[in-house]
Design an enzyme around this catalytic site. Structure first.
Site, PDB file in Angstrom:
ATOM      1  CB  THR A 257      -1.481   0.278   1.324  1.00 28.86           C
ATOM      2  OG1 THR A 257      -1.233   1.213   1.331  1.00 28.86           O
ATOM      3  CG2 THR A 257      -0.406  -0.578   2.235  1.00 28.86           C
TER       4      THR A 257
ATOM      5  CD  GLU B 128      -3.208  -0.639   5.503  1.00 35.91           C
ATOM      6  OE1 GLU B 128      -4.138  -0.510   4.902  1.00 35.91           O
ATOM      7  OE2 GLU B 128      -2.637  -0.032   5.486  1.00 35.91           O
TER       8      GLU B 128
ATOM      9  CD1 TRP C 255     -11.012  18.906  13.599  1.00 37.76           C
ATOM     10  CD2 TRP C 255     -11.937  16.668  13.002  1.00 37.76           C
ATOM     11  NE1 TRP C 255     -10.174  17.935  14.012  1.00 37.76           N
ATOM     12  CE2 TRP C 255     -10.688  16.782  13.296  1.00 37.76           C
ATOM     13  CE3 TRP C 255     -12.176  15.922  12.587  1.00 37.76           C
ATOM     14  CZ2 TRP C 255      -9.914  15.258  14.116  1.00 37.76           C
ATOM     15  CZ3 TRP C 255     -11.844  14.533  13.067  1.00 37.76           C
ATOM     16  CH2 TRP C 255     -10.584  14.563  14.267  1.00 37.76           C
TER      17      TRP C 255
HETATM   18  P1  AMP Z   1      -6.969   1.333  -0.629  1.00 35.88           P
HETATM   19  O1  AMP Z   1      -6.048   1.156   1.163  1.00 35.88           O
HETATM   20  O2  AMP Z   1      -5.933   1.922  -1.243  1.00 35.88           O
HETATM   21  O3  AMP Z   1      -7.778   0.542  -0.898  1.00 35.88           O
HETATM   22  O4  AMP Z   1      -7.397   2.687   0.584  1.00 35.88           O
HETATM   23  C1  AMP Z   1      -8.592   3.003   1.234  1.00 35.88           C
HETATM   24  C2  AMP Z   1      -9.293   4.076   1.812  1.00 35.88           C
HETATM   25  O5  AMP Z   1     -10.315   4.323   0.857  1.00 35.88           O
HETATM   26  C3  AMP Z   1      -9.844   3.963   2.921  1.00 35.88           C
HETATM   27  O6  AMP Z   1      -8.867   4.003   3.670  1.00 35.88           O
HETATM   28  C4  AMP Z   1     -10.412   5.385   2.403  1.00 35.88           C
HETATM   29  O7  AMP Z   1      -9.724   6.770   3.356  1.00 35.88           O
HETATM   30  C5  AMP Z   1     -11.230   5.445   1.163  1.00 35.88           C
HETATM   31  N1  AMP Z   1     -12.152   4.226   1.270  1.00 35.88           N
HETATM   32  C6  AMP Z   1     -12.654   3.192   0.754  1.00 35.88           C
HETATM   33  N2  AMP Z   1     -14.285   3.376   0.605  1.00 35.88           N
HETATM   34  C7  AMP Z   1     -14.151   4.596   0.245  1.00 35.88           C
HETATM   35  C8  AMP Z   1     -15.748   5.379   1.183  1.00 35.88           C
HETATM   36  N3  AMP Z   1     -16.715   4.142   0.522  1.00 35.88           N
HETATM   37  N4  AMP Z   1     -16.047   6.405   1.149  1.00 35.88           N
HETATM   38  C9  AMP Z   1     -14.901   7.253   1.169  1.00 35.88           C
HETATM   39  N5  AMP Z   1     -13.774   6.599   1.233  1.00 35.88           N
HETATM   40  C10 AMP Z   1     -13.417   5.501   1.271  1.00 35.88           C
END
Ligand code: AMP
Length: 548
Positions: free
Chosen positions: A188, A335, A450
């Site tokens: 990641t 993760e 925030w």
């Molecule tokens: P990744 O590890 O690249 O799959 O990214 C994961 C991150 O994508 C999460 O920690 C969130 O910040 C974002 N994410 C995934 N799904 C959503 C969602 N439905 N709404 C907002 N953010 C999301």
């Protein structure tokens, strides 16, 4: 386990990936797995090819605990690797071929890849990193049916994928071993610093598959995933096992369609010709598909799409509904294997008007089975269920990475206090439905308050002349930070910062956005930077506009 006088010969069934294949091969053996519309396998063929690939890898000297990496487009071959590599006790490393060369080398060395299966399109990458990696003993070429045999000076291929499969005698039986054996790993790159490796065991992947299958297939109204569906991923298979959905699709025994490289006209043609009913992707991919000229006249009704990896913008949800797409958000991260929650619509939700439906469909949803999900304040206390109080999402499920591979310091941070910290900021409504408002790093702190970048983003994106937008925090002497909207204007349209501000102010006046939002500044851009998995790259935007 406590002795309960069970039979001495009772079989202690391990949760292994090979067992996902049992049911579909037994009772859906004729169902199809299609590659780019031209190659069609049955589940029975697929099972045989998995056994051949396993035997070929063992012939090449791959042993339990070795890591085998893949660089391929979304294909039946990738699905074969999802099964065959872990099924012989090796670890599948799904390489992100979009990483810059230095990071690519780092991940391959860090994972100690022994063998890499590489599609011919990625050979320039192999060319650029060859001689700089010690761990890799062999490369296997995936020639994808082409006649010519490409060469990389200085790299000897130990075979071609199809030829190795043709030569190998199918492995007659797959071994049992400890279900806690590592099955997959990948990197990641969400934050600064070196990529971090997450990893998942057989047990975790099986539990993720079984729980997500039960959770998705049990929905009555709204989007569900059942054995009549036709599945096509639109999330690259290197990214979090394409959200684990290929395992779920296989477990259900549904028809599966793998599109190869993502080319919008070809994707639209596959959706139409193969009658795809279930997909998932990040928002940008769906946006790209709908904008492509090949989308004109397309009939999308009956297509269910989970949007994840980033918040589902209201404007995209609305555009998708206009085209007949049954769209809804899901949530997870690298993760977390990844699925944690998704939107479940109730019968009464389907009767809501457009705005009401969109508001439901873009939420982060409710946790699926076995997921313990809390939203906690800085003291670790659960926030009130008022849909406004916000805190960090922390989770426990059986399928969370137990740490970052060979990185004790970051592992401890991830798991501080025995909960996995997602760094996602969210609110919860009285029904328990979660709504992500930001990443901890992306939250805008205006005079100590925030402010949610995602909420403002949604409003800016709803302006009819805005093609794309992202909102970040930038430094400000008086307020500490103020929001900045980076905006791409629709082709041929004319827009001024003032017009966007007026649009946003309307929402502030109506109490939809907090007062601080009127401090918004606007910067027009030609395009918005994206990460290697197609999400808005806020880090790059902040760097560009004087942050970090
Ligand atoms: P990744 O590890 O690249 O799959 O990214 C994961 C991150 O994508 C999460 O920690 C969130 O910040 C974002 N994410 C995934 N799904 C959503 C969602 N439905 N709404 C907002 N953010 C999301």
């Amino acid at each position: 386990m406590e002795n309960q006088n069970g039979a001495s010969s009772a079989y202690a069934y391990p949760l292994l990936i090979k067992n996902i294949l049992l049911a579909p091969v037994a009772y859906r053996a004729d169902e199809e797995i299609v590659y780019r519309g031209s190659l069609r396998l049955t589940y029975a063929d697929f099972r045989e090819r998995v056994a051949r690939l396993a035997a070929a890898l063992i012939d090449r000297g791959v042993r339990r605990g070795d890591t085998v990496a893949v660089m391929d487009w979304d294909s039946h071959r990738y699905l074969e690797c999802y099964f065959a590599i872990p099924m012989i006790g090796a670890v599948l490393h799904t390489i992100n071929p979009r990483l810059p060369a230095e990071q690519l080398i780092y991940t391959i060395e860090h994972a100690e890849d022994r063998l890499i299966l590489v599609h011919r399109d990625f050979l320039p990458l192999v060319q650029s990193i060859k001689g700089r990696i010690d761990s890799v003993k062999e490369y296997v070429l995936i020639n994808d049916g082409e006649k010519d045999r490409p060469q990389v000076p200085g790299v000897e291929f130990s075979g071609e994928y199809e030829e190795l499969l043709a030569k190998a005698a199918p492995l007659p039986e797959f071994p049992d071993f400890d279900e806690n054996l590592r099955a997959t790993t990948f990197y990641t790159t969400g934050t600064t610093g070196l990529p971090k490796a997450v990893y998942f065991s057989h047990r975790q992947l099986v539990l993720h598959t079984v729980t997500a299958t039960a959770s998705l297939s049990s929905i009555n109204s709204g989007p569900n995933f059942r054995d009549e569906d036709v599945y096509m991923p639109l999330t690259p298979m290197f990214h979090v096992h394409a959200w684990g959905i290929p395992f779920i699709a296989t477990f259900l025994g549904v028809k599966q369609v793998y599109p190869g490289k993502y080319v919008p006209p070809a994707l639209n043609a596959l959706l139409r010709d193969e009658k795809v009913t279930f997909s998932h992707c990040v928002p940008t991919i769906l946006g790209m598909l709908l904008k492509d000229p090949s989308a004109a006249g397309m009939e999308y009704s009956g297509w269910k799409v989970i949007i994840g990896g980033a918040a589902l913008p209201k404007a995209l949800a609305s555009a998708a509904l206009d085209r007949g797409i049954d769209i809804f958000a899901g949530y997870g991260m690298s993760e977390t294997c990844p699925v944690l929650s998704f939107v479940r619509l109730r019968k009464e939700d389907l009767k809501l008007g457009r705005e009401g439906q969109v508001a439901k469909r873009v939420r982060t949803g409710t946790p699926m089975g076995l997921v313990q999900l809390r939203v906690v304040d800085s003291k670790g206390k659960d926030v009130s269920r008022d849909d406004r109080s916000s805190g960090e999402i922390v989770v426990r499920t059986p399928w969370l990475t137990q740490g970052y591979y060979k990185d004790a310091k970051n592992s401890e941070k991830l798991w501080e206090g025995g909960w996995l910290h997602t760094q996602d900021v969210a609110a919860v409504d009285e029904s328990g439905s979660v709504r992500i408002t930001d990443r901890l790093k992306d939250v805008i702190k205006v005079g100590g308050e925030w402010l949610s970048s995602l909420e403002i983003e949604d409003i800016v994106a709803s302006h009819p002349l805005v093609a794309e937008s992202a909102v970040i925090g930038v430094k400000d002497e008086k307020w500490g930070e103020i929001p900045l909207a980076c905006v791409v204007v629709k082709e041929g349209a004319e827009l001024t910062p003032h017009k966007i501000m007026e649009h946003v102010k309307g929402y502030v006046d109506r109490g939809v956005l907090p007062r601080e939002a009127i401090l918004l500044r606007v910067a027009f851009e030609d395009s918005i930077a994206k990460t290697s998995v197609g999400k808005t790259d806020k880090l790059a935007l902040r760097k560009k506009h004087g942050g970090e």
